[in-house]
Enzyme design. Sequence first.
Site, mmCIF file in Angstrom:
data_model
loop_
_atom_site.group_PDB
_atom_site.id
_atom_site.type_symbol
_atom_site.label_atom_id
_atom_site.label_comp_id
_atom_site.label_asym_id
_atom_site.label_seq_id
_atom_site.Cartn_x
_atom_site.Cartn_y
_atom_site.Cartn_z
ATOM 1 N N ARG A 15 0.826 -1.205 0.000
ATOM 2 C CA ARG A 15 0.000 0.000 0.000
ATOM 3 C C ARG A 15 0.866 1.264 0.000
ATOM 4 O O ARG A 15 0.958 1.981 -0.987
ATOM 5 C CB ARG A 15 -0.951 -0.006 1.210
ATOM 6 C CG ARG A 15 -2.057 1.064 1.142
ATOM 7 C CD ARG A 15 -1.643 2.450 1.549
ATOM 8 N NE ARG A 15 -1.173 2.544 2.926
ATOM 9 C CZ ARG A 15 -0.699 3.643 3.472
ATOM 10 N NH1 ARG A 15 -0.605 4.767 2.753
ATOM 11 N NH2 ARG A 15 -0.263 3.650 4.724
ATOM 12 N N ASP A 16 1.540 1.517 1.098
ATOM 13 C CA ASP A 16 2.310 2.755 1.238
ATOM 14 C C ASP A 16 3.484 2.783 0.269
ATOM 15 O O ASP A 16 3.890 3.843 -0.206
ATOM 16 C CB ASP A 16 2.811 2.877 2.679
ATOM 17 C CG ASP A 16 3.200 4.298 3.047
ATOM 18 O OD1 ASP A 16 2.921 5.212 2.265
ATOM 19 O OD2 ASP A 16 3.776 4.492 4.131
ATOM 20 N N HIS A 207 6.531 4.502 12.548
ATOM 21 C CA HIS A 207 6.482 4.480 11.082
ATOM 22 C C HIS A 207 7.482 5.529 10.576
ATOM 23 O O HIS A 207 7.165 6.712 10.506
ATOM 24 C CB HIS A 207 5.055 4.809 10.646
ATOM 25 C CG HIS A 207 4.808 4.772 9.176
ATOM 26 N ND1 HIS A 207 4.011 3.813 8.583
ATOM 27 C CD2 HIS A 207 5.220 5.581 8.165
ATOM 28 C CE1 HIS A 207 3.940 4.047 7.278
ATOM 29 N NE2 HIS A 207 4.678 5.118 7.008
ATOM 30 N N HIS A 209 10.082 7.137 7.800
ATOM 31 C CA HIS A 209 10.610 7.260 6.451
ATOM 32 C C HIS A 209 12.103 7.582 6.571
ATOM 33 O O HIS A 209 12.553 8.155 7.560
ATOM 34 C CB HIS A 209 9.857 8.351 5.677
ATOM 35 C CG HIS A 209 8.488 7.919 5.274
ATOM 36 N ND1 HIS A 209 8.090 7.772 3.965
ATOM 37 C CD2 HIS A 209 7.399 7.572 6.026
ATOM 38 C CE1 HIS A 209 6.845 7.368 3.920
ATOM 39 N NE2 HIS A 209 6.400 7.241 5.163
ATOM 40 N N CYS A 240 5.228 10.157 0.336
ATOM 41 C CA CYS A 240 3.914 10.781 0.510
ATOM 42 C C CYS A 240 3.663 11.754 -0.632
ATOM 43 O O CYS A 240 4.450 12.679 -0.840
ATOM 44 C CB CYS A 240 3.851 11.521 1.851
ATOM 45 S SG CYS A 240 2.304 12.412 2.105
ATOM 46 N N ASN A 249 9.717 4.494 2.975
ATOM 47 C CA ASN A 249 9.777 3.971 4.340
ATOM 48 C C ASN A 249 11.109 3.273 4.564
ATOM 49 O O ASN A 249 11.800 2.902 3.627
ATOM 50 C CB ASN A 249 8.657 2.944 4.547
ATOM 51 C CG ASN A 249 7.291 3.521 4.366
ATOM 52 O OD1 ASN A 249 6.898 3.883 3.273
ATOM 53 N ND2 ASN A 249 6.535 3.603 5.435
#
Length: 305
Positions: A15-16, A207, A209, A240, A249
């Site tokens: 997803r991310d 989380h 990055h 993002c 990430n």
Amino acid sequence: MHLPKHVTLKEVGPRDGLQNEKVHIATEDKIQLVNLLSQSGLNYIEVTSFVHPKWIPQLADAVEVLQAIKREKDITYAALVPNMRGLERALLAGIDEASIFMSASESHNQKNINKTILETLPILKEVVIGAKAENKHVRGYISTVIGCPYEGYIHPEKVLQVTDKLLEMGVDEISLGDTIGVGVPTQVEYLLEELLKRYPVEKFAMHFHDTRGTALANITKSLEMGITKFDSSLGGLGGCPYAKGATGNVATEDLLYLLDGMGIATSVNMEKLLDAVRFIEQRLGKDVASKQMAIVRNEGSANVT
């Protein structure tokens, strides 16, 4: 140094990781990616997003992917859910967990969600109530917990205010996101000190990055603070769309190397994880950014005669 004996890796790459990639990944390849990750020992995979396809066209096939993956027992298959319409589709597709999201920064929240923080909260509360009614676990992402591309440094008090609201509405776990990768260990320590005065450590995941190469240092500090859950993305994929300059990430394989070396158990098998990384690297048509894969490629080159 007091460290946990076991850590849970929460794989957010499908997803991310993919949402920010320009190369279109075919539905069958997304399915295969999740299936490969399911064989690696991970027990949590965020598969996709139910944000409107207009905003994230890469994940327009969310229902098809979730319905076609081969589900393994003891793995949570999650998806990002922005509103009730998204939740309805996600429930039909068979999610195990709904992930909601907002920002600690007012400016980033408006760029990312197109609403103020106050306008966002009742929408998310509806999702939480709806998911709980179907006995689903709910996770809450808070973005820009250390720095914002529009506002600069974010004080922990702002993060605490959003955390209060999300936990009050029944969210089970908070993922604290350094969305633009500006944080350093002292800032992570300060943030967690403030949050852990009020809430148990089990409520939080981190989380990070890796925009400035500080993600693993920040994870090490988080481990010292008692955190045992970390989001990561295979290959270091991600970014993002509403945070200019934010890179991916922390790479799952780089984090796994760190934890393995520190004697912290994860249940994840490096070789099987790298199979998934090689697969998505081929589909993207580029080298991923992780240090582990760079070493693997160099070793392969060295063996060629």
